[in-house]
Design a protein around this motif. Structure first.
Motif, PDB file in Angstrom:
ATOM      1  N   GLY A 247       0.789  -1.215   0.000  1.00 38.91           N
ATOM      2  CA  GLY A 247       0.000   0.000   0.000  1.00 38.91           C
ATOM      3  C   GLY A 247       0.823   1.267   0.000  1.00 38.91           C
ATOM      4  N   ARG A 248       2.027   1.235   0.558  1.00 36.24           N
ATOM      5  CA  ARG A 248       2.861   2.438   0.574  1.00 36.24           C
ATOM      6  C   ARG A 248       3.312   2.808  -0.834  1.00 36.24           C
ATOM      7  NH1 ARG A 248       7.693   1.828   3.383  1.00 36.24           N
ATOM      8  NH2 ARG A 248       7.633  -0.394   2.939  1.00 36.24           N
ATOM      9  N   ASP A 249       3.696   1.808  -1.617  1.00 35.29           N
ATOM     10  CA  ASP A 249       4.058   2.086  -3.007  1.00 35.29           C
ATOM     11  C   ASP A 249       2.847   2.524  -3.820  1.00 35.29           C
ATOM     12  OD1 ASP A 249       6.698   1.521  -2.559  1.00 35.29           O
ATOM     13  OD2 ASP A 249       6.590  -0.552  -3.285  1.00 35.29           O
ATOM     14  N   VAL A 250       1.686   1.933  -3.518  1.00 37.01           N
ATOM     15  CA  VAL A 250       0.466   2.360  -4.203  1.00 37.01           C
ATOM     16  C   VAL A 250       0.196   3.834  -3.932  1.00 37.01           C
ATOM     17  CG1 VAL A 250      -2.044   2.069  -4.280  1.00 37.01           C
ATOM     18  CG2 VAL A 250      -0.574   0.067  -4.261  1.00 37.01           C
ATOM     19  N   ALA A 251       0.386   4.261  -2.680  1.00 32.32           N
ATOM     20  CA  ALA A 251       0.139   5.654  -2.321  1.00 32.32           C
ATOM     21  C   ALA A 251       1.077   6.591  -3.086  1.00 32.32           C
ATOM     22  CB  ALA A 251       0.303   5.850  -0.815  1.00 32.32           C
ATOM     23  N   ARG A 252       2.340   6.195  -3.276  1.00 34.32           N
ATOM     24  CA  ARG A 252       3.286   7.049  -4.003  1.00 34.32           C
ATOM     25  C   ARG A 252       2.890   7.185  -5.468  1.00 34.32           C
ATOM     26  NH1 ARG A 252       7.714   3.501  -1.219  1.00 34.32           N
ATOM     27  NH2 ARG A 252       7.789   4.470   0.838  1.00 34.32           N
ATOM     28  N   VAL A 253       2.527   6.064  -6.089  1.00 33.11           N
ATOM     29  CA  VAL A 253       2.125   6.128  -7.494  1.00 33.11           C
ATOM     30  C   VAL A 253       0.774   6.821  -7.624  1.00 33.11           C
ATOM     31  CG1 VAL A 253       1.608   4.739  -9.542  1.00 33.11           C
ATOM     32  CG2 VAL A 253       3.478   4.070  -8.032  1.00 33.11           C
ATOM     33  N   ASP A 254      -0.113   6.625  -6.656  1.00 28.62           N
ATOM     34  CA  ASP A 254      -1.413   7.288  -6.676  1.00 28.62           C
ATOM     35  C   ASP A 254      -1.240   8.809  -6.680  1.00 28.62           C
ATOM     36  OD1 ASP A 254      -4.176   7.707  -6.504  1.00 28.62           O
ATOM     37  OD2 ASP A 254      -4.132   7.693  -4.318  1.00 28.62           O
ATOM     38  N   ALA A 255      -0.347   9.305  -5.813  1.00 19.35           N
ATOM     39  CA  ALA A 255      -0.089  10.747  -5.777  1.00 19.35           C
ATOM     40  C   ALA A 255       0.536  11.236  -7.083  1.00 19.35           C
ATOM     41  CB  ALA A 255       0.819  11.081  -4.595  1.00 19.35           C
ATOM     42  N   ALA A 256       1.449  10.442  -7.642  1.00 17.76           N
ATOM     43  CA  ALA A 256       2.076  10.833  -8.910  1.00 17.76           C
ATOM     44  C   ALA A 256       1.057  10.854 -10.053  1.00 17.76           C
ATOM     45  CB  ALA A 256       3.226   9.882  -9.235  1.00 17.76           C
ATOM     46  N   LEU A 257       0.139   9.877 -10.066  1.00 18.88           N
ATOM     47  CA  LEU A 257      -0.885   9.842 -11.104  1.00 18.88           C
ATOM     48  C   LEU A 257      -1.836  11.023 -10.990  1.00 18.88           C
ATOM     49  CD1 LEU A 257      -1.756   6.038 -11.223  1.00 18.88           C
ATOM     50  CD2 LEU A 257      -0.714   7.386 -13.042  1.00 18.88           C
ATOM     51  N   GLU A 258      -2.207  11.379  -9.772  1.00 18.66           N
ATOM     52  CA  GLU A 258      -3.100  12.520  -9.599  1.00 18.66           C
ATOM     53  C   GLU A 258      -2.435  13.806 -10.073  1.00 18.66           C
ATOM     54  OE1 GLU A 258      -5.895  14.593  -6.160  1.00 18.66           O
ATOM     55  OE2 GLU A 258      -4.929  12.643  -5.818  1.00 18.66           O
ATOM     56  N   GLY A 259      -1.143  13.934  -9.817  1.00 16.06           N
ATOM     57  CA  GLY A 259      -0.445  15.109 -10.301  1.00 16.06           C
ATOM     58  C   GLY A 259      -0.294  15.134 -11.811  1.00 16.06           C
ATOM     59  N   VAL A 293      -5.761   2.172 -13.276  1.00 12.24           N
ATOM     60  CA  VAL A 293      -5.856   1.536 -11.969  1.00 12.24           C
ATOM     61  C   VAL A 293      -4.450   1.329 -11.430  1.00 12.24           C
ATOM     62  CG1 VAL A 293      -6.578  -0.515 -10.685  1.00 12.24           C
ATOM     63  CG2 VAL A 293      -8.005   0.353 -12.533  1.00 12.24           C
ATOM     64  N   VAL A 294      -4.259   1.643 -10.150  1.00  9.29           N
ATOM     65  CA  VAL A 294      -3.047   1.279  -9.446  1.00  9.29           C
ATOM     66  C   VAL A 294      -3.477   0.555  -8.177  1.00  9.29           C
ATOM     67  CG1 VAL A 294      -2.937   3.545  -8.302  1.00  9.29           C
ATOM     68  CG2 VAL A 294      -0.915   2.094  -8.373  1.00  9.29           C
ATOM     69  N   GLY A 295      -2.849  -0.573  -7.894  1.00 11.23           N
ATOM     70  CA  GLY A 295      -3.246  -1.347  -6.724  1.00 11.23           C
ATOM     71  C   GLY A 295      -2.258  -2.437  -6.423  1.00 11.23           C
ATOM     72  N   THR A 296      -2.566  -3.197  -5.381  1.00 13.03           N
ATOM     73  CA  THR A 296      -1.757  -4.350  -5.017  1.00 13.03           C
ATOM     74  C   THR A 296      -2.142  -5.548  -5.881  1.00 13.03           C
ATOM     75  OG1 THR A 296      -3.330  -4.667  -3.202  1.00 13.03           O
ATOM     76  CG2 THR A 296      -1.257  -3.577  -2.673  1.00 13.03           C
ATOM     77  N   ARG A 297      -1.645  -6.741  -5.542  1.00 14.54           N
ATOM     78  CA  ARG A 297      -1.704  -7.872  -6.475  1.00 14.54           C
ATOM     79  C   ARG A 297      -3.108  -8.213  -6.953  1.00 14.54           C
ATOM     80  NH1 ARG A 297      -0.149 -10.565  -1.565  1.00 14.54           N
ATOM     81  NH2 ARG A 297      -1.959 -11.573  -0.620  1.00 14.54           N
ATOM     82  N   ALA A 298      -4.162  -8.007  -6.129  1.00 14.37           N
ATOM     83  CA  ALA A 298      -5.513  -8.330  -6.577  1.00 14.37           C
ATOM     84  C   ALA A 298      -5.951  -7.463  -7.747  1.00 14.37           C
ATOM     85  CB  ALA A 298      -6.495  -8.182  -5.414  1.00 14.37           C
ATOM     86  N   ALA A 299      -5.315  -6.318  -7.922  1.00 18.58           N
ATOM     87  CA  ALA A 299      -5.674  -5.422  -9.019  1.00 18.58           C
ATOM     88  C   ALA A 299      -5.251  -5.961 -10.376  1.00 18.58           C
ATOM     89  CB  ALA A 299      -5.049  -4.045  -8.796  1.00 18.58           C
ATOM     90  N   MET A 300      -4.493  -7.046 -10.425  1.00 23.78           N
ATOM     91  CA  MET A 300      -4.056  -7.575 -11.716  1.00 23.78           C
ATOM     92  C   MET A 300      -5.242  -8.068 -12.543  1.00 23.78           C
ATOM     93  SD  MET A 300      -2.218 -11.094 -10.441  1.00 23.78           S
ATOM     94  CE  MET A 300      -2.976 -12.198  -9.232  1.00 23.78           C
ATOM     95  N   PHE A 301      -6.403  -8.308 -11.904  1.00 30.40           N
ATOM     96  CA  PHE A 301      -7.602  -8.737 -12.617  1.00 30.40           C
ATOM     97  C   PHE A 301      -8.598  -7.591 -12.805  1.00 30.40           C
ATOM     98  CE2 PHE A 301      -6.132 -12.724 -10.598  1.00 30.40           C
ATOM     99  CZ  PHE A 301      -6.034 -13.521 -11.728  1.00 30.40           C
ATOM    100  N   ALA A 302      -8.229  -6.349 -12.485  1.00 29.56           N
ATOM    101  CA  ALA A 302      -9.167  -5.230 -12.580  1.00 29.56           C
ATOM    102  C   ALA A 302      -9.709  -5.118 -14.004  1.00 29.56           C
ATOM    103  CB  ALA A 302      -8.487  -3.927 -12.161  1.00 29.56           C
ATOM    104  N   PRO A 303     -11.027  -4.893 -14.160  1.00 25.66           N
ATOM    105  CA  PRO A 303     -11.651  -4.902 -15.504  1.00 25.66           C
ATOM    106  C   PRO A 303     -11.439  -3.599 -16.261  1.00 25.66           C
ATOM    107  CG  PRO A 303     -13.323  -4.495 -13.850  1.00 25.66           C
ATOM    108  CD  PRO A 303     -12.028  -4.737 -13.087  1.00 25.66           C
ATOM    109  N   VAL A 304     -10.189  -3.281 -16.577  1.00 23.52           N
ATOM    110  CA  VAL A 304      -9.862  -2.057 -17.316  1.00 23.52           C
ATOM    111  C   VAL A 304     -10.270  -2.231 -18.776  1.00 23.52           C
ATOM    112  CG1 VAL A 304      -8.017  -0.494 -17.993  1.00 23.52           C
ATOM    113  CG2 VAL A 304      -7.954  -1.586 -15.746  1.00 23.52           C
ATOM    114  N   ALA A 305     -11.042  -1.291 -19.281  1.00 24.82           N
ATOM    115  CA  ALA A 305     -11.492  -1.356 -20.665  1.00 24.82           C
ATOM    116  C   ALA A 305     -10.406  -0.854 -21.603  1.00 24.82           C
ATOM    117  CB  ALA A 305     -12.763  -0.523 -20.839  1.00 24.82           C
ATOM    118  N   GLY A 306     -10.260  -1.514 -22.754  1.00 23.89           N
ATOM    119  CA  GLY A 306      -9.288  -1.083 -23.750  1.00 23.89           C
ATOM    120  C   GLY A 306      -7.876  -1.050 -23.207  1.00 23.89           C
ATOM    121  N   LEU A 307      -7.453  -2.103 -22.532  1.00 24.41           N
ATOM    122  CA  LEU A 307      -6.165  -2.119 -21.856  1.00 24.41           C
ATOM    123  C   LEU A 307      -5.027  -1.888 -22.846  1.00 24.41           C
ATOM    124  CD1 LEU A 307      -4.888  -2.599 -19.053  1.00 24.41           C
ATOM    125  CD2 LEU A 307      -4.652  -5.012 -19.679  1.00 24.41           C
TER     126      LEU A 307
END
Length: 710
Positions: A247-259, A293-307
C-alpha cells in the motif's frame, strides 16, 4: 453431461513456457440440450416456469472448487429473468440439491444435453461483473497453475455490496469514445535519462505494444516515470493497469498519477480501503468511469477497458505471491493478459530478477536501463566491511556488530540529515543460545527457538509462545544465555546509547513509518519497511549481511541484493552506504558496482546449468506421503519430467526447522522444461480431478512455480 470438447487457439510469439498456453474460450457447450417448458402438443402445467424466448440456455460457472467439476453447466433461463440474466452477472442455481452461487458466462439458443435442464433460481445482481476478457483470462490462469476457474474468479471479482451497486454511476473523467480534441505530446520527463526511454514513450503514444524490463535509476523519480507512461497511454485512448507490492508504493504512485492526470481519471485499489469502498472503486473501473488503476496484487484482474499498458513494480518482492489457490503471480498473469489484449508491458524495479532476465534473453521483452555513466552519477557510494584486512585495521570490528568505520560514517552523515540502518531481523533478540557452550536454546515443549522480547523479559518460544523463565542448557546445565541474532529493537537501543541526543526511530511489521523528515535522526528498519526521507538519506548502514545471504534458499543472493538496493536507492546520490558483508561475494560486488543486470545474467546462467527455476519449471506437491504417492500414480507426467523427493516439509511459517507436526507432511518437486509447463499443469489438474471424483478426504496442495524450493 458432456465435457467441453471444443478446439483451442494457441498464442504465438510469447515467452517460452507461455507460448504453449491455449487461449481458452470463456465457455463452450457444456452440459446439455435445452428442454422445453412443456410437453410437445401438451399444455403448460399451472405454475410451471417457461424458458425465455430468446437464447433460453445459460452457461453457468458454478462456484465449486472441485477439479472434476471445473467446467460450465447449462441451465434454462426463465422468462421472468430473461432481461436480468446477462453475461457476467451473479446468479444462484441448484446444484447437487443445494443452492450455490455462480456466474453466467453466456446465453445460447440450445444445449448439447439430451436430458432435462434445471432453471436458474434467481439473478443475484444484473451487474455484469465478470467481463468476457477477465473470464477468459481466469480460465487461462487456472489452466496455467493447475487450478480451477472458481478459485481464480474469487481472486478476480470482489464480494458484492448491494448498497454500493445501487449508488448512481459517477461521470467518467474522460469520454472513452470521443477522440481528444487537441492531443498534446507530453515531455519525456525522467524517461529522457534512459537511451531507449523516449522511444518507449513514442511507441505507447502511437498505440503500439512495446515490452520492456526496466532497471530504474536510484531515487524517488520512479513513481513519476510510471505516471508519465500511464498518462501517455490514456492520451492515446487506452487504459492502464499498475500493480505494486504494498500500500505504501500504491500511495506514491497514486499521488504521482493525480499530479500527472488530474482528479478523477484513475483509482487506487488496496485492501486498506475496506470492502465497500474498494468495491465502489472497482465498479468505477468496470463501468468506465476510470481507465487507469493502481493497486496491489488483486488489481491484476481489474476490468480495465481497452487495456493498453500493464506495469509491475519490483516483481521480486515476495508480497506479490498470492497465498490462495491456485497461487498465481502477477508477473505471469500480466504477461498473459497483455498478450490477450495486445497491450504494452513494463516490468520495473531497482534491481532485476532472474525471471525478468529470462524474458529479456528470450527476446520477449527488451532491456530498458540507463547508461553506466548516468548510473554512477545517480547511485550512492557503496563500501563493504568484513574482509580480514579491514578487521585487522579495525580492532573494535572483531567483536562489535557495528564496526567503527560504520560508526564514523553514521556520525559524519548525521550532521547533514537522517541515516538509515537496515537490520534483517525484527524484534529484540530473536535467537539465543547457551552462554557457555553456544548450544541454541530450544523450547522443552515443542523444540521451537527461544527469543527475548526485551532487555528485562524472560525467554519465550517463537512457535508456541510458552515462557521459558527457568531454561537451562541441556548439554552443560548453564542457565545464562547470549544473543545469536540481534533484532531491530535491540539495534535501536544500542544506537541510542552510542549516539546520545540523536532521535532513533524504528520501522517494522508492528509499525511501518510512512516517511521521515530531513532532520538528523537514526531510522532503524527491517527490509521492506524502509520509509523514504525528505530529500533522501545522507547515509545507510546495511547490517548483518550474513543473515540474508546465509538463508537456505535458492533465491537468497538475488533477494538479498534486491533488499539492499531498495534501501540504498533511498540515499542521496554519491552519499555513503556501508554494507556489513564479505566483499568477494557476487551480491556484494553487484551492489558496489550498482550493476544488478550482470548479476541477474550470471544467476540465470548458473541456474540454467543445473536446471533450476526460472530456467526450468517446477511444481510442488505437499501432503502426506501416501497422498503424494497416489497423486503421482494418477498423473501422466510429460516427457522429460523428473520427480525429486518427497522429503519432509517444514511447518508453514517456521523458518528455523520443521517444528511441531512439521514431519506429518512431505513435499515432492516435479521438474520439467519450461516448454512442457502447460502439459504438466494439465496432467496435475486431471489427476486432482480423479482424486476429487473419488471423494478422497486428503487434499494435495499443488503449486506451480513455488517461491521457495528448499
Amino acid at each position: 453431461m458432456t465435457k467441453d470438447g471444443g478446439g483451442t487457439e494457441r498464442a504465438t510469439g510469447l515467452i517460452p513456457g507461455l507460448d504453449d498456453l491455449p487461449r481458452a474460450p470463456v465457455a463452450k457447450p457444456a452440459d446439455g440440450r435445452a428442454a422445453g417448458g412443456k410437453k410437445a402438443g401438451g399444455k403448460a402445467r399451472k405454475g410451471a416456469r417457461s424458458p425465455a424466448e430468446d437464447l433460453p440456455v445459460a452457461r453457468i460457472a458454478v462456484d465449486m472448487s472441485l477439479p472434476h467439476l471445473d467446467r460450465p453447466f447449462d441451465y434454462l433461463v426463465p422468462s421472468e429473468l430473461a432481461a436480468k440474466a446477462v453475461p457476467g452477472c451473479r446468479v444462484r442455481v441448484r446444484f447437487a440439491g443445494q443452492l450455490v452461487d455462480g456466474f453466467l458466462l453466456e446465453r445460447a439458443a440450445e444445449s448439447d444435453h439430451e436430458g432435462r435442464l434445471s432453471y436458474l433460481e434467481r439473478v443475484t445482481s444484473p451487474e455484469p461483473v465478470l467481463t468476457p476478457e477477465v473470464a477468459a483470462l481466469a480460465r487461462e490462469v487456472a489452466d496455467r497453475y493447475a487450478g480451477t476457474f472458481a478459485d481464480v474468479v474469487r481472486l478476480a471479482v470482489p464480494p458484492r455490496h448491494a448498497r454500493v451497486e445501487a449508488e448512481p454511476v459517477p461521470e467518467a473523467g474522460v469520454d472513452a469514445e470521443a477522440p481528444p480534441e487537441a492531443p498534446v505530446r507530453r515531455e519525456p520527463g525522467g524517461w529522457g535519462e534512459y537511451p531507449a526511454g523516449e522511444s518507449f514513450l513514442t511507441a505507447l503514444e502511437t498505440g503500439r505494444a512495446p515490452r520492456a524490463v526496466w532497471t530504474a535509476l536510484p531515487g524517488p523519480g520512479w513513481a513519476a516515470d510510471i505516471a508519465r507512461a500511464v498518462a501517455v497511454v490514456l492520451d492515446s485512448g487506452r487504459g492502464a493497469l499498475v500493480v505494486m507490492a504494498d500500500g505504501r508504493d500504491v500511495a506514491r504512485v497514486d499521488a504521482a498519477l493525480e499530479g500527472e492526470l488530474g482528479e478523477g481519471r484513475h483509482v487506487a485499489l488496496t485492501a486498506e480501503l475496506g470492502p465497500a469502498e474498494r468495491y465502489r472503486r472497482w465498479l468505477a473501473v468496470l463501468r468506465g468511469s476510470a481507465r487507469a488503476v493502481v493497486g496491489t496484487r488483486a488489481a491484476m484482474f481489474a476490468p480495465v477497458a481497452g487495456l493498453g499498458l500493464v506495469v509491475l513494480w519490483d516483481d521480486g518482492d515476495d508480497v506479490h505471491s498470492e497465498p490462495h489457490a491456485p497461487y498465481p503471480h502477477p508477473r505471469e498473469v500480466l504477461a498473459l493478459r497483455a498478450h490477450r489484449a495486445g497491450a504494452a508491458v513494463l516490468f520495473g524495479g531497482f534491481t532485476r530478477t532472474t525471471d525478468a532476465m529470462r524474458l529479456v534473453e528470450s527476446g520477449w521483452a527488451h532491456s530498458l536501463a540507463a547508461a553506466r555513466a548516468r548510473v554512477r552519477e545517480a547511485a550512492p557510494r557503496v563500501r563493504y566491511v568484513g574482509e580480514d584486512g579491514q578487521l585487522a585495521r579495525d580492532a573494535a570490528a572483531r567483536t562489535a556488530r557495528l564496526p567503527n568505520v560504520a560508526f564514523e560514517v553514521a556520525r559524519s552523515a548525521l550532521e547533514e540529515g537522517p541515516v538509515l540502518v537496515q537490520v534483517p531481523r525484527r524484534g529484540y533478540v530473536p535467537g539465543i543460545a547457551c552462554g557457555r557452550c553456544r548450544t541454541p536454546a530450544r523450547c522443552v515443549a515443542c523444540q521451537g527457538p527461544l527469543s527475548l522480547p526485551s532487555s528485562h523479559g524472560a525467554p519465550y518460544c517463537r512457535w508456541c509462545g510458552r515462557i521459558a523463565g527457568d531454561w537451562h542448557c541441556p548439554e552443560c546445565g548453564f542457565f545464562q544465555v547470549r544473543a545469536l541474532v540481534v533484532g531491530a529493537k535491540r539495534t535501536a537501543e544500542e544506537l541510542g546509547r552510542a549516539f546520545p541526543g540523536v532521535q532513533v526511530r524504528t520501522s517494522g511489521r508492528e509499525a511501518v513509518l510512512g516517511g521521515v523528515g530531513a532532520e538528523r535522526a537514526l531510522v532503524v528498519s527491517t527490509p521492506g519497511a524502509e520509509p523514504p526521507a525528505e530529500g533522501g538519506y545522507t547515509a545507510a548502514l546495511l547490517l548483518d549481511g550474513w543473515v540474508l545471504l546465509g538463508r537456505p534458499d535458492l533465491r537468497a543472493g538475488e533477494e538479498t541484493l534486491r533488499r539492499w538496493m531498495n534501501a540504498a536507492s533511498l540515499v542521496r546520490a554519491r552519499c555513503p552506504v556501508v554494507v556489513a558483508a564479505e566483499g568477494s561475494l557476487p551480491a556484494v560486488q553487484a551492489l558496489v558496482r550498482w550493476d544488478p543486470v550482470t548479476y541477474a545474467e550470471r544467476e540465470l546462467a548458473e541456474r540454467r546449468e543445473v536446471g533450476f527455476p526460472p530456467a526450468a519449471l517446477m511444481a510442488s506437491l505437499t501432503a502426506s506421503p501416501a497422498a503424494i504417492r497416489e497423486l503421482l500414480a494418477d498423473t501422466r507426467l510429460p516427457d522429460g519430467a523428473e520427480v525429486l523427493g518427497p522429503v519432509p516439509a517444514p511447518q508453514a511459517g517456521a523458518a528455523d526447522g520443521p517444528g511441531r507436526n512439521g514431519l506429518d507432511k512431505e513435499r515432492a518437486l516435479i521438474r520439467v522444461p519450461r516448454a512442457a509447463g502447460f502439459a504438466l499443469a494439465r496432467a496435475l489438474k486431471e489427476a486432482q480431478g480423479v482424486r476429487s471424483a473419488r471423494k478422497v478426504a486428503e487434499t494435495v496442495r499443488v503449486q506451480i512455480d513455488p517461491l521457495e524450493l528448499i
